[in-house]
Design a protein around this motif. Structure first.
Motif, PDB file in Angstrom:
ATOM      1  N   LYS A 391     -35.409   3.825  34.461  1.00  0.00           N
ATOM      2  CA  LYS A 391     -34.769   5.152  34.369  1.00  0.00           C
ATOM      3  C   LYS A 391     -35.353   6.189  33.957  1.00  0.00           C
ATOM      4  CE  LYS A 391     -30.309   2.576  34.442  1.00  0.00           C
ATOM      5  NZ  LYS A 391     -28.851   2.073  33.947  1.00  0.00           N
ATOM      6  N   ALA A 392     -36.443   6.120  32.845  1.00  0.00           N
ATOM      7  CA  ALA A 392     -36.916   7.158  32.328  1.00  0.00           C
ATOM      8  C   ALA A 392     -38.021   7.631  33.552  1.00  0.00           C
ATOM      9  CB  ALA A 392     -37.853   6.800  31.285  1.00  0.00           C
ATOM     10  N   LYS A 393     -38.395   7.086  34.540  1.00  0.00           N
ATOM     11  CA  LYS A 393     -39.286   7.741  35.535  1.00  0.00           C
ATOM     12  C   LYS A 393     -38.374   8.301  36.580  1.00  0.00           C
ATOM     13  CE  LYS A 393     -43.417   5.929  34.504  1.00  0.00           C
ATOM     14  NZ  LYS A 393     -44.332   6.641  34.341  1.00  0.00           N
ATOM     15  N   LEU A 451     -42.951  -7.800  36.054  1.00  0.00           N
ATOM     16  CA  LEU A 451     -44.552  -7.680  35.648  1.00  0.00           C
ATOM     17  C   LEU A 451     -45.253  -6.532  36.841  1.00  0.00           C
ATOM     18  CD1 LEU A 451     -45.423 -11.420  34.491  1.00  0.00           C
ATOM     19  CD2 LEU A 451     -45.098  -9.233  32.996  1.00  0.00           C
ATOM     20  N   GLY A 452     -44.896  -6.698  38.181  1.00  0.00           N
ATOM     21  CA  GLY A 452     -45.437  -5.906  38.822  1.00  0.00           C
ATOM     22  C   GLY A 452     -45.296  -4.492  38.524  1.00  0.00           C
ATOM     23  N   PHE A 453     -44.005  -4.073  38.148  1.00  0.00           N
ATOM     24  CA  PHE A 453     -43.603  -2.734  37.796  1.00  0.00           C
ATOM     25  C   PHE A 453     -44.551  -2.099  36.559  1.00  0.00           C
ATOM     26  CE2 PHE A 453     -41.011   0.095  35.123  1.00  0.00           C
ATOM     27  CZ  PHE A 453     -40.896   1.080  35.904  1.00  0.00           C
ATOM     28  N   PHE A 454     -44.423  -3.039  35.704  1.00  0.00           N
ATOM     29  CA  PHE A 454     -45.165  -2.651  34.464  1.00  0.00           C
ATOM     30  C   PHE A 454     -46.669  -2.696  34.883  1.00  0.00           C
ATOM     31  CE2 PHE A 454     -41.801  -4.715  31.718  1.00  0.00           C
ATOM     32  CZ  PHE A 454     -41.426  -3.358  31.195  1.00  0.00           C
ATOM     33  N   ILE A 458     -49.028   0.542  33.779  1.00  0.00           N
ATOM     34  CA  ILE A 458     -50.411   0.449  33.133  1.00  0.00           C
ATOM     35  C   ILE A 458     -51.646   0.889  33.655  1.00  0.00           C
ATOM     36  CG2 ILE A 458     -51.580  -1.200  31.576  1.00  0.00           C
ATOM     37  CD1 ILE A 458     -49.061  -2.973  31.399  1.00  0.00           C
ATOM     38  N   PHE A 459     -51.734   0.439  34.861  1.00  0.00           N
ATOM     39  CA  PHE A 459     -52.736   0.811  35.804  1.00  0.00           C
ATOM     40  C   PHE A 459     -52.499   1.960  36.702  1.00  0.00           C
ATOM     41  CE2 PHE A 459     -52.966  -3.709  34.880  1.00  0.00           C
ATOM     42  CZ  PHE A 459     -53.986  -3.632  33.897  1.00  0.00           C
ATOM     43  N   ALA A 460     -51.744   3.009  36.314  1.00  0.00           N
ATOM     44  CA  ALA A 460     -51.285   4.186  37.159  1.00  0.00           C
ATOM     45  C   ALA A 460     -52.639   4.756  37.793  1.00  0.00           C
ATOM     46  CB  ALA A 460     -50.612   5.061  36.364  1.00  0.00           C
ATOM     47  N   ALA A 478     -43.725   4.930  41.381  1.00  0.00           N
ATOM     48  CA  ALA A 478     -43.241   3.938  40.232  1.00  0.00           C
ATOM     49  C   ALA A 478     -41.528   3.842  40.371  1.00  0.00           C
ATOM     50  CB  ALA A 478     -43.660   4.475  39.102  1.00  0.00           C
ATOM     51  N   VAL A 479     -40.981   5.019  40.986  1.00  0.00           N
ATOM     52  CA  VAL A 479     -39.541   4.868  40.995  1.00  0.00           C
ATOM     53  C   VAL A 479     -39.047   3.932  42.146  1.00  0.00           C
ATOM     54  CG1 VAL A 479     -37.613   6.237  41.534  1.00  0.00           C
ATOM     55  CG2 VAL A 479     -39.181   7.143  39.993  1.00  0.00           C
ATOM     56  N   LEU A 480     -39.858   4.080  43.233  1.00  0.00           N
ATOM     57  CA  LEU A 480     -39.411   3.188  44.545  1.00  0.00           C
ATOM     58  C   LEU A 480     -39.728   1.539  44.094  1.00  0.00           C
ATOM     59  CD1 LEU A 480     -40.867   5.264  47.421  1.00  0.00           C
ATOM     60  CD2 LEU A 480     -38.734   4.828  46.709  1.00  0.00           C
TER      61      LEU A 480
END
Length: 582
Positions: A391-393, A451-454, A458-460, A478-480
């Motif tokens: 939600k921050a994203k 873990l996939g979202f994180f 992390i590796f943006a 990241a939102v999607l």
């Protein structure tokens, strides 16, 4: 002759979709004569001269292609010499009949499905609205959510549990249902009609600004709760609707009128019709968001939309209460639907009145209840750990309340559509693999997608080329991905986690069903979310920001999923043992 006509219809329809195919069906007797009549291009096989001789398999080969409507179509008919066992002949119809519940089960399942539809319709609107109100409020944001869940929602849940325990001791269960649901509907209508139109007077912005000038910047999130106190109360009431009305009251009532065998058959499919509510409510929220853009200048768009949204809430609540009253009058008194002897024994059994401390001690001594609580708390912590970061994203991508609300409407509709598919799969999972495997699907889903979202956060930098190739930005990607994570998590919860949890309550005694369920669902759920919030608060104070805390959150998510698996396996052993004793 009815089966013959159905076979004829099947051949005609199947030929339309699959031209040049050979179809097989069962002929009534070996000596039957088959006449084919072409009417408007459709073959109408008719059997005559029926005698009680051994059954044969008959196949019909349709030589024509997509031009089924051509006149003068001919057919090639052939008899196979292999006899079809009687069991195979009846197998298809048994499967059809097994899908349709008998009349006594339909009488209670359809009203329950309507109640669940109304509850989820309301909850989806409330969930989307509470986020828009709180996240986009003046000097607020997604960082406020952990503080609300810890310091407002959790105390409210504990207080409600104490009140609910007293109500269960003093009132009949049906009156407890009314006493707990009506205040929600009154509040939501008052909020839209009286509170929100006067927030300029009710919200103490000047007072909070004066206090904030003497405090560190880290206090901005807690002060936002005070600044926007009516939004915070709305947020808590919306959260409590899910915990109290959906999890506690509805499922508690469903467990009262449903047997274990019925639960195994229908609980995975039970919410199918109800989850259509996610699609309808999501589109309704989206429609209201678009309507705001066409209002005259000077009209408060949120004030108008809240009246539409809360009007739908009150209407849905009215239908729910009417359906509940119908079931009390026509279902609970019907011996074909509910075992009247068991109901009489429950009413005659003297309830042991316990205070909050005694109730807590009673529940904590039960390993069964502890494992159930671990499941609920683990889900709350895991979903909160991922959801707040998402939600921050989301706020960064959609800072405008209208755009944010429209996105959440589409999100809810997508959740409903995926949940429908998951519920179809859920029934097969229960039938083929049992309760244990079904209970492990949700933690597996949340663990993998979370873990996939994180990892994406992390590796943006490494995902920049991927985002560019997809024609989007790393933020939008990241939102999607976060949206997909939430959709899959919620769909697996509705289709598998909730049915598994509710089935586990059925073998319990009455005190464990009412007070245990209240403790687990009403306190356990916010306790899990508050636990996730406390972890996030500690990490924010320790490392400086939510983004910097992402690697630690990923590790904590993995640990919570491990304990979730352990509790699910332990509960599965106890559930199977309880079922053997039934």
């Amino acid at each position: 002759m009815r089966s013959t006509n159905l076979a004829s219809a099947f051949v005609a329809v199947a030929a339309f979709f699959v031209p040049n195919a050979t179809f097989a069906f069962v002929a009534p007797t070996s000596s039957s004569r088959l006449n084919t009549v072409s009417q408007n291009g459709f073959l109408s096989p008719k059997f005559v001269g029926v005698r009680s001789t051994p059954t044969l398999a008959m196949k019909v080969s349709l030589p024509f292609g997509s031009g089924l409507g051509a006149n003068g179509a001919k057919s090639r008919l052939g008899m196979s010499d292999a006899a079809v066992p009687e069991g195979e002949k009846k197998g298809f119809w048994k499967k059809i009949k097994s899908v349709v519940p008998p009349a006594n089960e339909r009488k209670k399942l359809l009203p329950l499905a309507l109640m669940f539809f109304c509850i989820l319709f309301n909850y989806t609107i409330l969930r989307d609205t509470k986020d828009v109100l709180m996240v986009t409020a003046p000097k607020s944001g997604a960082e406020v959510i952990p503080f609300i869940k810890t310091y407002v929602n959790l105390p409210a849940a504990i207080g409600f549990t104490a009140i609910y325990s007293k109500l269960c001791d003093k009132l009949e269960q049906k009156n407890v249902f009314y006493a707990c649901t009506v205040p929600f509907l009154i509040f939501f209508s008052v909020f839209a009609m009286a509170i929100y139109p006067n927030i300029g007077t009710l919200h103490p912005h000047a007072f909070v600004d004066a206090i904030a000038s003497h405090l560190p910047a880290g206090f901005s999130a807690p002060l936002s709760i005070v600044r926007n106190w009516s939004f915070a109360i709305f947020y808590v009431m919306a959260e409590m609707w899910g915990s109290v009305v959906a999890s506690l009251l509805f499922w508690g009532f469903a467990n009262e009128v449903t047997t274990i065998d019925e639960a195994k058959k229908y609980y995975p499919l039970f919410g199918m019709g109800a989850n259509v509510a996610l699609i309808f409510s999501g589109q309704y929220v989206k429609w209201v968001s678009k309507m705001r853009a066409n209002l005259a200048p000077g009209v408060d768009p949120w004030g108008v939309s809240l009246k539409y949204l809360m009007g739908a809430i009150v209407a849905g609540g009215g239908v729910m209460l009417s359906t509940f009253a119908y079931m009390q009058k026509n279902v609970m008194t019907d011996p074909a639907c509910v075992d009247q002897e068991k109901q009489a024994k429950k009413k005659k059994k003297k309830r042991v009145k316990m205070g909050l401390r005694e109730s807590t001690k009673f529940l904590m001594n039960s390993s069964y209840i502890r494992d159930l609580a671990t499941l609920v708390i683990s889900y709350g912590m895991c979903i909160n750990i991922v959801e707040v970061s998402w939600k921050a994203k989301l706020k960064q991508a959609y800072p405008d309340p209208n755009a944010y609300s429209a996105f959440m409407g589409n999100f809810s509709s997508a959740t409903g559509a995926v949940t429908l598919v998951m519920m179809l799969l859920g029934r097969s999972i229960f039938q083929r693999f049992g309760w244990r495997k079904a209970a492990l699907v949700t933690p597996s889903m949340i663990g993998v997608t979370g873990l996939g979202f994180f990892a994406l956060n992390i590796f943006a930098p490494q995902f920049v080329p991927v985002a560019a190739a997809l024609g989007t930005t790393p933020l939008m990607l990241a939102v999607l991905v976060g949206a997909v994570q939430n959709i899959m998590s919620k769909s697996s919860k509705y289709s598998l986690f909730d049915p598994c949890k509710e089935m586990a309550y059925i073998p319990l005694d009455q005190d464990s069903k009412t007070k245990g369920k209240a403790a687990v669902d009403v306190v356990g759920n916010p306790l899990g979310k508050s636990g996730g919030s406390l972890v996030q608060q500690a990490l924010i104070f320790g490392v400086g920001s939510l983004a910097a805390a992402t690697p630690y959150l990923a590790v904590i998510l993995g640990v919570m999923v491990f304990f979730w698996f352990k509790a699910a396996n332990s509960l599965a052993d106890q559930f199977e043992e309880a079922m053997e004793m039934e």
